[in-house]
Design a protein around this motif. Structure first.
Motif, PDB file in Angstrom:
ATOM      1  N   GLN A 163      -3.776  22.916  -3.210  1.00 13.51           N
ATOM      2  CA  GLN A 163      -4.827  22.799  -2.212  1.00 13.51           C
ATOM      3  C   GLN A 163      -4.177  22.463  -0.881  1.00 13.51           C
ATOM      4  O   GLN A 163      -3.471  21.467  -0.776  1.00 13.51           O
ATOM      5  N   LYS A 164      -4.401  23.330   0.099  1.00 16.16           N
ATOM      6  CA  LYS A 164      -3.824  23.089   1.417  1.00 16.16           C
ATOM      7  C   LYS A 164      -4.266  21.728   1.912  1.00 16.16           C
ATOM      8  O   LYS A 164      -5.433  21.380   1.833  1.00 16.16           O
ATOM      9  N   GLY A 165      -3.316  20.957   2.396  1.00 10.17           N
ATOM     10  CA  GLY A 165      -3.608  19.592   2.815  1.00 10.17           C
ATOM     11  C   GLY A 165      -4.469  19.519   4.063  1.00 10.17           C
ATOM     12  O   GLY A 165      -4.267  20.260   5.010  1.00 10.17           O
ATOM     13  N   HIS A 166      -5.419  18.643   4.020  1.00 10.11           N
ATOM     14  CA  HIS A 166      -6.251  18.327   5.178  1.00 10.11           C
ATOM     15  C   HIS A 166      -6.388  16.819   5.220  1.00 10.11           C
ATOM     16  O   HIS A 166      -6.304  16.153   4.202  1.00 10.11           O
ATOM     17  N   SER A 167      -6.619  16.320   6.399  1.00 10.00           N
ATOM     18  CA  SER A 167      -6.849  14.890   6.538  1.00 10.00           C
ATOM     19  C   SER A 167      -8.200  14.680   7.203  1.00 10.00           C
ATOM     20  O   SER A 167      -8.490  15.266   8.233  1.00 10.00           O
ATOM     21  N   TRP A 168      -8.998  13.847   6.577  1.00  8.09           N
ATOM     22  CA  TRP A 168     -10.287  13.497   7.164  1.00  8.09           C
ATOM     23  C   TRP A 168     -10.214  12.107   7.808  1.00  8.09           C
ATOM     24  O   TRP A 168     -11.211  11.552   8.183  1.00  8.09           O
ATOM     25  N   VAL A 169      -8.998  11.609   7.945  1.00  2.32           N
ATOM     26  CA  VAL A 169      -8.793  10.308   8.549  1.00  2.32           C
ATOM     27  C   VAL A 169      -8.937  10.455  10.067  1.00  2.32           C
ATOM     28  O   VAL A 169      -8.322  11.321  10.683  1.00  2.32           O
ATOM     29  N   ARG A 170      -9.769   9.639  10.660  1.00  4.73           N
ATOM     30  CA  ARG A 170      -9.992   9.707  12.107  1.00  4.73           C
ATOM     31  C   ARG A 170      -9.186   8.647  12.856  1.00  4.73           C
ATOM     32  O   ARG A 170      -8.981   8.758  14.052  1.00  4.73           O
ATOM     33  N   ASN A 171      -8.768   7.625  12.140  1.00  6.15           N
ATOM     34  CA  ASN A 171      -7.932   6.607  12.781  1.00  6.15           C
ATOM     35  C   ASN A 171      -6.985   6.064  11.720  1.00  6.15           C
ATOM     36  O   ASN A 171      -7.340   5.923  10.569  1.00  6.15           O
TER      37      ASN A 171
END
Length: 157
Positions: free
Chosen positions: A146-154
């Motif tokens: 699964q292509k990496g994504h980040s939902w981290v905003r801070n």
């Protein structure tokens, strides 16, 4: 001691408030966290693709720096480097886990002694990163990774 069936391990993040922080320091910290969140998100989007498969985490920072210099966000270079290294290590771990799953699938697809040579050849292609030449391996990798994504905003490393 008997094992519990179906027991899951929960991971949590502890947030510890800092006592005595002035308002200006708190605002600066929040601003830095948001900027590092941008770096993390862009790094995942760039380095998480199949074209960067097998990239050494030490070479990730110059790659990200080429399209997002730390000066563009007003960040210290070291903070950005640590964030990109953290992302690259997470992606490398994800790739290693994907390879292990694909090896298990190869063993299930080609069972027995007569397929030993085929299994060995396919596993060797996975370890030498030439799996793109094999349509079977390429399909299995695309399906599993699964292509990496980040939902981290801070974020602060």
């Amino acid at each position: 001691m008997p094992k519990k069936v179906g027991a899951t391990k929960k991971i949590s993040t502890q947030v510890v408030p800092v006592v005595g922080m002035t308002g200006s320091v708190e605002i600066e910290l929040l601003s830095t966290m948001k900027k590092l969140g941008v770096v993390r998100s862009e790094s995942y989007n760039k380095l998480g693709s199949i074209s960067y498969w097998g990239l050494d985490w030490k070479k990730a920072y110059p790659e990200v720096r080429s399209f997002r210099p730390p000066e563009s966000l007003g960040l210290p270079s070291k903070l950005m480097e640590w964030t990109v290294s953290d992302v690259a290590k997470a992606i490398t771990a994800s790739q290693a886990a994907c390879i292990e799953v694909v090896i298990k699938k190869v063993y299930r697809k080609f069972p027995g002694d007569k397929n030993k040579k085929t299994r060995k050849e396919l596993c060797q292609q996975l370890k030498t990163l030439t799996f793109l030449e094999s349509s079977l391996l390429h399909r299995l990798i695309r399906k599993e990774f699964q292509k990496g994504h980040s939902w981290v905003r801070n974020q602060i490393v």
